[in-house]
Structure formats: structure tokens, C-alpha cells
Design a protein around this motif. Structure first.
Motif, PDB file in Angstrom:
ATOM      1  N   ASP A  68     -13.446   2.894   5.138  1.00 26.58           N
ATOM      2  CA  ASP A  68     -14.059   2.331   6.353  1.00 26.58           C
ATOM      3  C   ASP A  68     -15.260   1.466   5.996  1.00 26.58           C
ATOM      4  OD1 ASP A  68     -16.524   3.996   6.546  1.00 26.58           O
ATOM      5  OD2 ASP A  68     -16.279   3.725   8.697  1.00 26.58           O
ATOM      6  N   ASP A  69     -16.028   1.859   4.964  1.00 23.07           N
ATOM      7  CA  ASP A  69     -17.155   1.027   4.526  1.00 23.07           C
ATOM      8  C   ASP A  69     -16.673  -0.320   3.994  1.00 23.07           C
ATOM      9  OD1 ASP A  69     -18.827   3.084   5.186  1.00 23.07           O
ATOM     10  OD2 ASP A  69     -19.183   3.738   3.128  1.00 23.07           O
ATOM     11  N   LEU A  70     -15.630  -0.297   3.169  1.00 25.28           N
ATOM     12  CA  LEU A  70     -15.096  -1.538   2.618  1.00 25.28           C
ATOM     13  C   LEU A  70     -14.520  -2.441   3.705  1.00 25.28           C
ATOM     14  CD1 LEU A  70     -13.358  -0.330  -0.655  1.00 25.28           C
ATOM     15  CD2 LEU A  70     -15.406  -1.732  -0.445  1.00 25.28           C
ATOM     16  N   MET A  71     -13.834  -1.841   4.670  1.00 27.43           N
ATOM     17  CA  MET A  71     -13.239  -2.640   5.737  1.00 27.43           C
ATOM     18  C   MET A  71     -14.319  -3.294   6.605  1.00 27.43           C
ATOM     19  SD  MET A  71     -10.110  -1.809   8.367  1.00 27.43           S
ATOM     20  CE  MET A  71     -10.575  -0.153   8.570  1.00 27.43           C
ATOM     21  N   ILE A  72     -15.349  -2.554   6.936  1.00 30.24           N
ATOM     22  CA  ILE A  72     -16.440  -3.117   7.738  1.00 30.24           C
ATOM     23  C   ILE A  72     -17.145  -4.235   6.971  1.00 30.24           C
ATOM     24  CG2 ILE A  72     -18.762  -2.578   8.619  1.00 30.24           C
ATOM     25  CD1 ILE A  72     -17.553   0.066   9.619  1.00 30.24           C
ATOM     26  N   LEU A  73     -17.354  -4.038   5.674  1.00 30.77           N
ATOM     27  CA  LEU A  73     -18.005  -5.068   4.870  1.00 30.77           C
ATOM     28  C   LEU A  73     -17.127  -6.309   4.747  1.00 30.77           C
ATOM     29  CD1 LEU A  73     -20.633  -5.508   3.414  1.00 30.77           C
ATOM     30  CD2 LEU A  73     -19.593  -4.580   1.360  1.00 30.77           C
ATOM     31  N   ALA A  74     -15.826  -6.144   4.577  1.00 33.17           N
ATOM     32  CA  ALA A  74     -14.916  -7.293   4.479  1.00 33.17           C
ATOM     33  C   ALA A  74     -14.874  -8.077   5.795  1.00 33.17           C
ATOM     34  CB  ALA A  74     -13.514  -6.826   4.103  1.00 33.17           C
ATOM     35  N   ILE A  75     -14.819  -7.380   6.908  1.00 35.16           N
ATOM     36  CA  ILE A  75     -14.817  -8.048   8.214  1.00 35.16           C
ATOM     37  C   ILE A  75     -16.144  -8.777   8.439  1.00 35.16           C
ATOM     38  CG2 ILE A  75     -14.808  -7.649  10.713  1.00 35.16           C
ATOM     39  CD1 ILE A  75     -12.771  -5.394  10.167  1.00 35.16           C
ATOM     40  N   ALA A  76     -17.247  -8.151   8.047  1.00 32.20           N
ATOM     41  CA  ALA A  76     -18.556  -8.781   8.207  1.00 32.20           C
ATOM     42  C   ALA A  76     -18.656 -10.054   7.361  1.00 32.20           C
ATOM     43  CB  ALA A  76     -19.661  -7.807   7.828  1.00 32.20           C
ATOM     44  N   CYS A  77     -18.122 -10.033   6.154  1.00 33.57           N
ATOM     45  CA  CYS A  77     -18.153 -11.225   5.297  1.00 33.57           C
ATOM     46  C   CYS A  77     -17.332 -12.358   5.906  1.00 33.57           C
ATOM     47  CB  CYS A  77     -17.636 -10.887   3.900  1.00 33.57           C
ATOM     48  SG  CYS A  77     -18.781  -9.886   2.941  1.00 33.57           S
ATOM     49  N   ARG A  78     -16.177 -12.022   6.432  1.00 38.98           N
ATOM     50  CA  ARG A  78     -15.341 -13.055   7.074  1.00 38.98           C
ATOM     51  C   ARG A  78     -16.031 -13.638   8.297  1.00 38.98           C
ATOM     52  NH1 ARG A  78      -9.291 -12.508   5.634  1.00 38.98           N
ATOM     53  NH2 ARG A  78      -9.232 -14.627   6.357  1.00 38.98           N
TER      54      ARG A  78
END
Length: 124
Positions: A68-78
Motif C-alpha cells: 500500500d505504501d508503494l502504490m500510494i507513492l507511485a500514484i503520487a509520483c504520477r
């Protein structure tokens, strides 16, 4: 339209990890740039702090917490790249890679701006 989720091939995943230093330079440059909106910067910094914080709600579940941390960070970067003005992203991309081989998340730079700025950088 911003597409947040899609499947990535193994080549794209390997390329992502190979470009991590360029991603770091791009995001650092965009965070320092005054032309980028404050809410985009706030969202990226907040997502990074959320991912780095050891006390998250889902961290009590072994694998789900990290995912969940990685997914939130990836979405935030996009979203950060999406919310930044395209001409500003183009400028920073040209500073990192004047040949135009690096583009984060499938970002398509404005061709005229890239060609014009590349010529200006090469003259300087």
C-alpha cells in the motif's frame, strides 16, 4: 486523461529501476521550481512522508503494508508529473537527458519545446 493503473512489462520495470537516479533529479528539480503549484509539491511530499512513516494502518499486515505504501507513492509520483506544467517538465527533462531518451511514466514531451530548448542548451 491520466491513466493511473496499467500492467507493466518486465522491460518497463527494469527500465524504471535503471532510471531511478534520473527520477530523483527530475522530482528534486520540480520540487524546487517556483512554477510548480504548491498543492502538487504538498501532495508528493505528503505521500513520501506517509510511505516513510513506520506507523501506518496497514503495516500490521505483513505484505499488504509495504504494497500500500508503494502504490500510494507511485500514484503520487504520477499525479505530480501530471499536475506540473508540461513546459516546466520538458525543461527539467532536457537538463537531465538532452537526447530525450528519458521520459517518466510514458510522459510525452512537447516536441517543439524539446527541439527548441535542446538547441539552446547545446549552444550554451
Amino acid at each position: 486523461m491520466l491513466k493511473l493503473f496499467r500492467r507493466f512489462s518486465l522491460v518497463e520495470i527494469v527500465r524504471f529501476f535503471a532510471h531511478l537516479p534520473a527520477f530523483a533529479k527530475l522530482f528534486a528539480g520540480l520540487l524546487k521550481d517556483p512554477r510548480v503549484a504548491w498543492y502538487a509539491k504538498f501532495m508528493l511530499v505528503g505521500a513520501t512522508l506517509y510511505a516513510a512513516t513506520p506507523l501506518n494502518f496497514a503495516n500490521f499486515i505483513p505484505v499488504l503494508g509495504e504494497l500500500d505504501d508503494l502504490m500510494i507513492l507511485a500514484i503520487a509520483c504520477r499525479l505530480f508529473i501530471y499536475w506540473c506544467p508540461s513546459n516546466v517538465v520538458d525543461e527539467h527533462l532536457l537538463r537531465i537527458d538532452p537526447r530525450g531518451r528519458f521520459a517518466p511514466f510514458g510522459y510525452q514531451p512537447v516536441r517543439e519545446v524539446v527541439a527548441e530548448r535542446a538547441a539552446a542548451l547545446l549552444r550554451a
